[in-house]
Design a protein around this motif. Structure first.
Motif, PDB file in Angstrom:
ATOM      1  N   ALA A   1       0.839  -1.206   0.000  1.00  0.00           N
ATOM      2  CA  ALA A   1       0.000   0.000   0.000  1.00  0.00           C
ATOM      3  C   ALA A   1       0.873   1.255   0.000  1.00  0.00           C
ATOM      4  O   ALA A   1       0.608   2.215  -0.720  1.00  0.00           O
ATOM      5  CB  ALA A   1      -0.930   0.000   1.212  1.00  0.00           C
ATOM      6  N   ALA A   2       1.924   1.232   0.822  1.00  0.00           N
ATOM      7  CA  ALA A   2       2.780   2.419   0.932  1.00  0.00           C
ATOM      8  C   ALA A   2       3.620   2.613  -0.323  1.00  0.00           C
ATOM      9  O   ALA A   2       3.719   3.720  -0.850  1.00  0.00           O
ATOM     10  CB  ALA A   2       3.675   2.298   2.155  1.00  0.00           C
ATOM     11  N   SER A   3       4.206   1.531  -0.825  1.00  0.00           N
ATOM     12  CA  SER A   3       5.113   1.682  -1.978  1.00  0.00           C
ATOM     13  C   SER A   3       4.328   1.969  -3.256  1.00  0.00           C
ATOM     14  O   SER A   3       4.873   2.543  -4.192  1.00  0.00           O
ATOM     15  CB  SER A   3       5.982   0.437  -2.143  1.00  0.00           C
ATOM     16  N   THR A   4       3.043   1.602  -3.274  1.00  0.00           N
ATOM     17  CA  THR A   4       2.195   1.935  -4.421  1.00  0.00           C
ATOM     18  C   THR A   4       1.626   3.347  -4.269  1.00  0.00           C
ATOM     19  O   THR A   4       0.901   3.827  -5.117  1.00  0.00           O
ATOM     20  CB  THR A   4       1.073   0.879  -4.562  1.00  0.00           C
ATOM     21  N   ARG A   5       1.956   3.984  -3.132  1.00  0.00           N
ATOM     22  CA  ARG A   5       1.560   5.376  -2.857  1.00  0.00           C
ATOM     23  C   ARG A   5       0.040   5.530  -2.845  1.00  0.00           C
ATOM     24  O   ARG A   5      -0.521   6.442  -3.452  1.00  0.00           O
ATOM     25  CB  ARG A   5       2.207   6.334  -3.872  1.00  0.00           C
ATOM     26  N   LEU A   6      -0.620   4.637  -2.111  1.00  0.00           N
ATOM     27  CA  LEU A   6      -2.075   4.666  -2.027  1.00  0.00           C
ATOM     28  C   LEU A   6      -2.505   5.308  -0.712  1.00  0.00           C
ATOM     29  O   LEU A   6      -2.107   4.847   0.363  1.00  0.00           O
ATOM     30  CB  LEU A   6      -2.637   3.242  -2.154  1.00  0.00           C
ATOM     31  N   PRO A   7      -3.331   6.344  -0.786  1.00  0.00           N
ATOM     32  CA  PRO A   7      -3.654   7.130   0.416  1.00  0.00           C
ATOM     33  C   PRO A   7      -4.734   6.489   1.297  1.00  0.00           C
ATOM     34  O   PRO A   7      -5.769   7.076   1.562  1.00  0.00           O
ATOM     35  CB  PRO A   7      -4.128   8.460  -0.182  1.00  0.00           C
ATOM     36  N   ILE A   8      -4.460   5.284   1.753  1.00  0.00           N
ATOM     37  CA  ILE A   8      -5.429   4.576   2.603  1.00  0.00           C
ATOM     38  C   ILE A   8      -5.284   5.096   4.037  1.00  0.00           C
ATOM     39  O   ILE A   8      -4.161   5.276   4.521  1.00  0.00           O
ATOM     40  CB  ILE A   8      -5.153   3.056   2.554  1.00  0.00           C
TER      41      ILE A   8
ATOM     42  N   ILE B   1       2.308  14.205  -0.927  1.00  0.00           N
ATOM     43  CA  ILE B   1       2.521  13.132   0.048  1.00  0.00           C
ATOM     44  C   ILE B   1       2.094  11.785  -0.552  1.00  0.00           C
ATOM     45  O   ILE B   1       2.907  10.912  -0.782  1.00  0.00           O
ATOM     46  CB  ILE B   1       1.760  13.404   1.371  1.00  0.00           C
ATOM     47  N   ARG B   2       0.807  11.614  -0.774  1.00  0.00           N
ATOM     48  CA  ARG B   2       0.260  10.375  -1.342  1.00  0.00           C
ATOM     49  C   ARG B   2       0.813   9.130  -0.663  1.00  0.00           C
ATOM     50  O   ARG B   2       1.489   8.303  -1.264  1.00  0.00           O
ATOM     51  CB  ARG B   2       0.545  10.324  -2.842  1.00  0.00           C
ATOM     52  N   LEU B   3       0.526   9.060   0.623  1.00  0.00           N
ATOM     53  CA  LEU B   3       0.972   7.912   1.407  1.00  0.00           C
ATOM     54  C   LEU B   3      -0.143   7.485   2.351  1.00  0.00           C
ATOM     55  O   LEU B   3      -0.958   8.316   2.781  1.00  0.00           O
ATOM     56  CB  LEU B   3       2.210   8.291   2.238  1.00  0.00           C
ATOM     57  N   PRO B   4      -0.187   6.211   2.688  1.00  0.00           N
ATOM     58  CA  PRO B   4      -1.195   5.766   3.651  1.00  0.00           C
ATOM     59  C   PRO B   4      -0.855   6.236   5.071  1.00  0.00           C
ATOM     60  O   PRO B   4       0.313   6.481   5.384  1.00  0.00           O
ATOM     61  CB  PRO B   4      -1.127   4.241   3.546  1.00  0.00           C
ATOM     62  N   VAL B   5      -1.893   6.372   5.891  1.00  0.00           N
ATOM     63  CA  VAL B   5      -1.711   6.908   7.250  1.00  0.00           C
ATOM     64  C   VAL B   5      -2.365   5.994   8.279  1.00  0.00           C
ATOM     65  O   VAL B   5      -3.522   5.591   8.130  1.00  0.00           O
ATOM     66  CB  VAL B   5      -2.350   8.317   7.375  1.00  0.00           C
ATOM     67  N   MET B   6      -1.616   5.676   9.333  1.00  0.00           N
ATOM     68  CA  MET B   6      -2.187   4.987  10.490  1.00  0.00           C
ATOM     69  C   MET B   6      -2.521   6.038  11.551  1.00  0.00           C
ATOM     70  O   MET B   6      -1.686   6.891  11.852  1.00  0.00           O
ATOM     71  CB  MET B   6      -1.178   4.018  11.117  1.00  0.00           C
ATOM     72  N   VAL B   7      -3.732   5.979  12.102  1.00  0.00           N
ATOM     73  CA  VAL B   7      -4.091   6.863  13.211  1.00  0.00           C
ATOM     74  C   VAL B   7      -4.201   5.975  14.453  1.00  0.00           C
ATOM     75  O   VAL B   7      -5.147   5.205  14.598  1.00  0.00           O
ATOM     76  CB  VAL B   7      -5.410   7.611  12.940  1.00  0.00           C
ATOM     77  N   CYS B   8      -3.189   6.086  15.310  1.00  0.00           N
ATOM     78  CA  CYS B   8      -3.050   5.127  16.409  1.00  0.00           C
ATOM     79  C   CYS B   8      -3.639   5.677  17.704  1.00  0.00           C
ATOM     80  O   CYS B   8      -3.481   6.857  18.024  1.00  0.00           O
ATOM     81  CB  CYS B   8      -1.584   4.818  16.646  1.00  0.00           C
TER      82      CYS B   8
ATOM     83  N   THR C   1      -0.289   0.955 -15.162  1.00  0.00           N
ATOM     84  CA  THR C   1       0.016  -0.318 -14.520  1.00  0.00           C
ATOM     85  C   THR C   1       0.316  -0.082 -13.050  1.00  0.00           C
ATOM     86  O   THR C   1       1.064   0.832 -12.714  1.00  0.00           O
ATOM     87  CB  THR C   1       1.246  -0.968 -15.192  1.00  0.00           C
ATOM     88  N   TYR C   2      -0.328  -0.866 -12.199  1.00  0.00           N
ATOM     89  CA  TYR C   2      -0.010  -0.822 -10.767  1.00  0.00           C
ATOM     90  C   TYR C   2       0.649  -2.142 -10.384  1.00  0.00           C
ATOM     91  O   TYR C   2       0.214  -3.199 -10.820  1.00  0.00           O
ATOM     92  CB  TYR C   2      -1.284  -0.648  -9.941  1.00  0.00           C
ATOM     93  N   GLY C   3       1.666  -2.058  -9.559  1.00  0.00           N
ATOM     94  CA  GLY C   3       2.273  -3.258  -8.977  1.00  0.00           C
ATOM     95  C   GLY C   3       3.029  -4.151  -9.933  1.00  0.00           C
ATOM     96  O   GLY C   3       2.971  -5.371  -9.810  1.00  0.00           O
ATOM     97  N   PRO C   4       3.763  -3.590 -10.901  1.00  0.00           N
ATOM     98  CA  PRO C   4       4.552  -4.462 -11.777  1.00  0.00           C
ATOM     99  C   PRO C   4       5.835  -4.928 -11.091  1.00  0.00           C
ATOM    100  O   PRO C   4       6.211  -4.382 -10.058  1.00  0.00           O
ATOM    101  CB  PRO C   4       4.889  -3.547 -12.954  1.00  0.00           C
TER     102      PRO C   4
END
Lengths: 392, 189
Positions: free
Chosen positions: A95-102, A159-166, A208-211
């Protein structure tokens, strides 16, 4: 208009998710995150949100579904704890390396084994090198606000990165506190619409995603990820400022308490910082110059702010709620100590591992840390670098 | 009211100790106070002894540790009475117990000699009002008579908001009647 309502930390996260109304939520329940998924599933069942909720069969599937959804351009969320995070590990990195903002609320819980459902930070500290941003919340109000803010942070073009809210499992996740809620409309306006630039489903502009990414480009992509994390230090303050404009609450990468004129300080994440504030008030009344630094963000690591805040102090105790088995202290200690290394006016630093598996950290324990710091200053050296607080 | 009030509730899983702690907190929140309510989670099973807590304060509550020295201890299940139940409760503290026994019997079982003790037969009250043994709501009434942490009206308002949709008007009113009865019947010595 604001209203104050009684909510647990989990309910606060679920309420924020209702207001955000993501396109897709794929999640699997796990204690102590369960009430987030339960609460949000109820909103879906009651038709209060139009979210596509995917009740998956495992956390590995949850994060996999999130990756697919986010790559297609859907605003995507999930939530987890401990072993759930461990099970999604493989896909967390993707998720992070694909730059998905989850955006993923994580209710911190001890990672088994021995099996334990209570709070420590071993789950998210283990994920600190995954490329996700990490926000740590002191109380339920912050949980609510940080989940909302995390959407903007994750989706920011630089940014375009996933975020954990702990947040701390049970300590805040299952404790009822009064929290100020904002209007649905205002929240929706703040987060705005989301448009992914390169959607997997855009057949007119195929991407293409995830090659496979071997010796030729993997390194460059990792280098870009590092750059994105660095950029986030510049971009996030814009979002803080806008949040303040909308809702009035002031945020920064770090939170400090009576630190400006302090000689001794504790550094701690999440709910323990609150308890430390109470000890500080008591010790200040006795004339002791004590303070607190609470990093809100561990990723990005706000080095400059931390170094500036701690420079010139006499001694600092850094509290870690997870064991790193390095013999060099916990993750928070190792990084802060390292950050201070080049600082001419660096304080003496000492590490305390505490609260593993939900062991309560009380006022006495925190007082004992400040007492130790006084001794360290007197002796002008740290006798034991790594200490275990509250262990039998 | 003191700046920070801490209440510890003792019950058994299924007796509503969590709900009682939360309703008290929510009524205080409605009255403009700062609050926390949280259970102490162990193995979750019906009948197991559990503790829950309420914090009420005039100022924001930063504390996030367990309650060590409660000002008030409320015992929802009389079979839990033992000296351990008043752990951390000072002589200025108050113990409120659901029991059909006299105050002296409670003192004997708990070794709590100097502080105030309140007793009320909350199980019987819930049987009379609700038709089943749910002593948690009556114990809220008993506690509020012993110490007016919140106004009864604020508590009723909160209970109505929470219960009306869930359990209907009749049962909601029965719960409120139980609180009222316990408020009137609690004896303090």
């Amino acid at each position: 208009m604001r209203k104050v309502v009684a909510m647990t930390g989990d309910q606060a996260a679920a309420e924020a998710m209702r207001q955000i109304e993501p396109d897709v939520v794929a999640a699997y329940p796990i204690t102590p995150q369960t009430e987030i998924v339960m609460g949000f599933a109820q909103f879906v069942a009651d038709g209060r949100v139009q979210t596509e909720m995917i009740p998956v069969e495992s956390e590995h599937s949850a994060m996999s579904a999130c990756v697919g959804a986010a790559a297609s351009g859907a605003r995507t969320m999930t939530a987890t704890s401990a072993n759930g995070l461990a099970l999604m590990w493989e896909i967390v990195y993707i998720a992070a390396s694909t730059r998905l903002p989850i955006v993923m609320p994580v209710v911190n819980r001890a990672l088994s084994g021995p099996i334990n459902i209570h709070c420590d930070h071993s789950d998210t500290m283990g994920a600190r090198d995954s490329g996700w941003l990490q926000i740590y919340c002191e109380n339920n109000q912050e949980v609510y606000e940080n989940v909302i803010m995390a959407i903007r942070i994750a989706e920011h073009k630089d940014i375009r990165l996933p975020v954990m809210v702990c947040q701390d499992g049970f300590i805040t996740s299952h404790a009822v506190e009064g929290i100020k809620l904002y209007d649905d409309k205002q929240v929706k306006e703040f987060i705005g619409a989301y448009q992914l630039e390169h959607s997997l489903l855009d057949i007119d502009k195929p991407v293409t995603y995830g090659p496979l990414d071997l010796q030729d480009f993997y390194f460059e992509h990792k280098r870009q990820q590092a750059e994105a994390i660095k950029n986030s230090l510049k971009a996030i303050p814009e979002i803080f400022a806008e949040f303040k404009k909308y809702f009035g609450s002031a945020y920064d990468f770090i939170d400090t308490y009576k630190l400006d004129d302090a000689e001794l300080a504790i550094v701690a994440l999440s709910s323990t910082a609150g308890t430390t504030k109470v000890v500080i008030d008591e010790l200040r009344a006795q004339g002791k110059n004590v303070g607190l630094l609470r990093p809100r963000f561990f990723r990005p690591f706000p080095k400059e702010k931390i170094v500036r805040a701690l420079s010139g102090l006499k001694a600092v105790a850094i509290l870690d709620r997870s064991e790193a088995f390095s013999g060099q202290g916990g993750a928070l200690f190792a990084e802060i100590r390292s950050a201070l290394l080049d600082e001419p006016k660096r304080p003496l630093t000492v590490n305390y591992i505490y609260g593993l598996g939900g062991r309560d950290i009380d006022l006495q324990q925190i007082k004992s840390v400040y007492a130790d710091l006084e001794k360290i200053v007197k002796a002008k050296k740290v006798k034991d670098l790594i200490n275990y607080l509250g262990v039998r | 009211m003191q700046e920070l009030v801490e209440v510890r509730w003792h019950g058994r899983g299924g007796q509503g100790a969590k709900t009682a702690a939360q309703f008290l907190a929510e009524a205080a929140l409605d009255a403009g106070k700062f609050i926390q309510a949280f259970p102490e989670y162990g193995p979750e099973r019906a009948g197991a002894p559990i503790r829950t807590y309420t914090r009420i304060s005039e100022k924001p509550i930063n504390l996030h540790c367990g309650v060590v020295n409660p000002g008030y201890v409320v015992v929802i299940d009389p079979t839990l009475l033992s000296p351990a139940i008043v752990e951390g409760l000072s002589d200025q503290g108050i113990l409120v117990v659901n029991t059909n026994e006299p105050i002296e019997a409670v003192r004997k079982k708990t070794n709590f000699q100097k502080g105030k003790v309140g007793v009320v037969d909350a199980t019987q009250i819930s049987l009379d009002t609700l038709g089943r043994p749910m002593p948690n709501m009556p114990m809220l009434g008993a506690l509020l008579k012993v110490v007016p942490l919140v106004k009864l009206e604020d508590l009723y308002k909160n209970i109505k908001a929470k219960f009306l949709k869930k359990i209907g008007e009749e049962k909601t009113n029965a719960n409120i009647a139980g609180i009222k009865k316990a408020y009137e019947q609690v004896r303090v010595g």
